[in-house]
Design a protein around this motif. Sequence first.
Motif, PDB file in Angstrom:
ATOM      1  N   GLU A 150      44.969  31.344  27.273  1.00 48.74           N
ATOM      2  CA  GLU A 150      43.648  31.816  27.641  1.00 48.74           C
ATOM      3  C   GLU A 150      43.100  32.767  26.575  1.00 48.74           C
ATOM      4  O   GLU A 150      43.800  33.154  25.640  1.00 48.74           O
ATOM      5  CB  GLU A 150      43.707  32.528  29.001  1.00 48.74           C
ATOM      6  CG  GLU A 150      44.034  31.605  30.171  1.00 48.74           C
ATOM      7  CD  GLU A 150      45.513  31.344  30.358  1.00 48.74           C
ATOM      8  OE1 GLU A 150      45.878  30.588  31.275  1.00 48.74           O
ATOM      9  OE2 GLU A 150      46.329  31.887  29.564  1.00 48.74           O
ATOM     10  N   ASP A 151      41.853  33.156  26.750  1.00 49.29           N
ATOM     11  CA  ASP A 151      41.205  34.094  25.826  1.00 49.29           C
ATOM     12  C   ASP A 151      41.493  35.542  26.184  1.00 49.29           C
ATOM     13  O   ASP A 151      41.356  36.443  25.341  1.00 49.29           O
ATOM     14  CB  ASP A 151      39.686  33.880  25.822  1.00 49.29           C
ATOM     15  CG  ASP A 151      39.309  32.468  25.417  1.00 49.29           C
ATOM     16  OD1 ASP A 151      39.712  32.047  24.319  1.00 49.29           O
ATOM     17  OD2 ASP A 151      38.627  31.783  26.206  1.00 49.29           O
ATOM     18  N   ALA A 152      41.860  35.792  27.447  1.00 43.88           N
ATOM     19  CA  ALA A 152      42.082  37.156  27.913  1.00 43.88           C
ATOM     20  C   ALA A 152      42.937  37.122  29.167  1.00 43.88           C
ATOM     21  O   ALA A 152      43.118  36.070  29.797  1.00 43.88           O
ATOM     22  CB  ALA A 152      40.755  37.851  28.197  1.00 43.88           C
ATOM     23  N   VAL A 153      43.464  38.281  29.544  1.00 48.93           N
ATOM     24  CA  VAL A 153      44.240  38.414  30.772  1.00 48.93           C
ATOM     25  C   VAL A 153      43.556  39.423  31.687  1.00 48.93           C
ATOM     26  O   VAL A 153      42.886  40.352  31.224  1.00 48.93           O
ATOM     27  CB  VAL A 153      45.688  38.871  30.487  1.00 48.93           C
ATOM     28  CG1 VAL A 153      46.452  37.809  29.707  1.00 48.93           C
ATOM     29  CG2 VAL A 153      45.702  40.200  29.739  1.00 48.93           C
ATOM     30  N   ARG A 154      43.722  39.238  32.982  1.00 45.32           N
ATOM     31  CA  ARG A 154      43.176  40.163  33.963  1.00 45.32           C
ATOM     32  C   ARG A 154      44.084  41.383  34.094  1.00 45.32           C
ATOM     33  O   ARG A 154      45.301  41.252  34.139  1.00 45.32           O
ATOM     34  CB  ARG A 154      43.061  39.477  35.317  1.00 45.32           C
ATOM     35  CG  ARG A 154      42.558  40.356  36.440  1.00 45.32           C
ATOM     36  CD  ARG A 154      41.076  40.617  36.335  1.00 45.32           C
ATOM     37  NE  ARG A 154      40.310  39.372  36.423  1.00 45.32           N
ATOM     38  CZ  ARG A 154      39.019  39.287  36.121  1.00 45.32           C
ATOM     39  NH1 ARG A 154      38.350  40.358  35.701  1.00 45.32           N
ATOM     40  NH2 ARG A 154      38.386  38.119  36.224  1.00 45.32           N
ATOM     41  N   THR A 155      43.500  42.586  34.130  1.00 41.39           N
ATOM     42  CA  THR A 155      44.234  43.811  34.410  1.00 41.39           C
ATOM     43  C   THR A 155      43.411  44.648  35.387  1.00 41.39           C
ATOM     44  O   THR A 155      42.224  44.365  35.597  1.00 41.39           O
ATOM     45  CB  THR A 155      44.493  44.644  33.134  1.00 41.39           C
ATOM     46  OG1 THR A 155      43.324  45.425  32.821  1.00 41.39           O
ATOM     47  CG2 THR A 155      44.882  43.772  31.950  1.00 41.39           C
ATOM     48  N   PRO A 156      43.992  45.680  35.975  1.00 40.72           N
ATOM     49  CA  PRO A 156      43.217  46.542  36.866  1.00 40.72           C
ATOM     50  C   PRO A 156      42.074  47.276  36.142  1.00 40.72           C
ATOM     51  O   PRO A 156      41.188  47.829  36.804  1.00 40.72           O
ATOM     52  CB  PRO A 156      44.252  47.539  37.389  1.00 40.72           C
ATOM     53  CG  PRO A 156      45.546  46.795  37.296  1.00 40.72           C
ATOM     54  CD  PRO A 156      45.432  45.996  36.045  1.00 40.72           C
ATOM     55  N   PHE A 157      42.100  47.289  34.823  1.00 36.50           N
ATOM     56  CA  PHE A 157      41.052  47.929  34.029  1.00 36.50           C
ATOM     57  C   PHE A 157      40.088  46.902  33.440  1.00 36.50           C
ATOM     58  O   PHE A 157      39.397  47.180  32.464  1.00 36.50           O
ATOM     59  CB  PHE A 157      41.682  48.749  32.896  1.00 36.50           C
ATOM     60  CG  PHE A 157      42.645  49.790  33.384  1.00 36.50           C
ATOM     61  CD1 PHE A 157      42.194  50.977  33.940  1.00 36.50           C
ATOM     62  CD2 PHE A 157      44.011  49.580  33.312  1.00 36.50           C
ATOM     63  CE1 PHE A 157      43.082  51.942  34.403  1.00 36.50           C
ATOM     64  CE2 PHE A 157      44.910  50.534  33.770  1.00 36.50           C
ATOM     65  CZ  PHE A 157      44.444  51.718  34.320  1.00 36.50           C
ATOM     66  N   GLY A 158      40.047  45.731  34.040  1.00 39.22           N
ATOM     67  CA  GLY A 158      39.214  44.667  33.504  1.00 39.22           C
ATOM     68  C   GLY A 158      40.021  43.750  32.615  1.00 39.22           C
ATOM     69  O   GLY A 158      41.251  43.792  32.581  1.00 39.22           O
ATOM     70  N   ILE A 159      39.325  42.907  31.883  1.00 38.22           N
ATOM     71  CA  ILE A 159      40.036  41.934  31.059  1.00 38.22           C
ATOM     72  C   ILE A 159      40.546  42.572  29.775  1.00 38.22           C
ATOM     73  O   ILE A 159      39.947  43.515  29.243  1.00 38.22           O
ATOM     74  CB  ILE A 159      39.153  40.709  30.736  1.00 38.22           C
ATOM     75  CG1 ILE A 159      37.944  41.118  29.888  1.00 38.22           C
ATOM     76  CG2 ILE A 159      38.734  39.999  32.002  1.00 38.22           C
ATOM     77  CD1 ILE A 159      37.182  39.935  29.335  1.00 38.22           C
ATOM     78  N   MET A 160      41.668  42.057  29.287  1.00 35.08           N
ATOM     79  CA  MET A 160      42.254  42.482  28.014  1.00 35.08           C
ATOM     80  C   MET A 160      42.312  41.246  27.131  1.00 35.08           C
ATOM     81  O   MET A 160      42.935  40.244  27.484  1.00 35.08           O
ATOM     82  CB  MET A 160      43.650  43.052  28.222  1.00 35.08           C
ATOM     83  CG  MET A 160      44.269  43.651  26.970  1.00 35.08           C
ATOM     84  SD  MET A 160      45.854  44.478  27.350  1.00 35.08           S
ATOM     85  CE  MET A 160      46.149  45.345  25.795  1.00 35.08           C
TER      86      MET A 160
END
Length: 279
Positions: free
Chosen positions: A86-96
Amino acid sequence: MQIREYSLPAGWFPHDSDSVRGFLSDYKPGKKGLFSCQAAICPHAGWYYSGKIAALGFASLKPQIDTIVILGGHLPADIQPLFAMEDAVRTPFGIMPIDNELRGVLMDKLNGKEDRYRDNTIEVLLPMARFFFPDSRVLWLRLPANTESFEYGKIISKTAAKLKKKINVVASADLTHYGRNYGFSPKGSGKQALDWVRNENDAGFIKAVESGDYKKTLLHAEENSSTCSAGAVLGVLGFAFEQGLDNAKLLEYSTSADKDDSSIIPDSFVGYAAMAFGV
């Protein structure tokens, strides 16, 4: 943009940013006089059991980097390296964002494949990656339990240098999984079993890692079932070797049994360690 979403429920780690900040507030870089290392080993169980130990490993790393490389495991020897595509991963602080440039080069060099599987070894550490490195990208890579993973770690170091990227590398690995739940009870149960895991099996694996000898480390894992993610550990050993870092030092050790009433030793439990290279 393709985003790798959570596959683990909130019981593994908090899904809201305030809870993550609260959990990690004592581990801000420099607050405890920690280090500025380039590589660490962190456990990947639910945060209730191993989160504080994992945080100590992350807090040992230098803060100003381009990319945090997280090496996951749970792979047997005959599997090719697996990358999140993927282009990014989900985190509790939004996408990384994922470092697509580094991933692209490494996929060719390591003959990597897409990681399509649900796995906790990397996901459970992503909130820490985002907390400690809010301006950095991440690379999601799981490595197989074979000696090639040591060479893969060296390739990661050389590739990052060629691309002029400053990186830290974290190996995600738990230690002995003991008891009925894991089909591994060579010392029975109770105090004698817990003492053996703490003082012999896990201690032996930690000593092998501290020596920097990747063959000894893999052999101990294979013969003693002393880690679930030997490939990740060999990868960080290879990276540290190529970087000329000092051998790993133990920062903290515990087991899931230590979270329960000390008078009652559970039938099944897991060992956890945080280690840092170049301390």
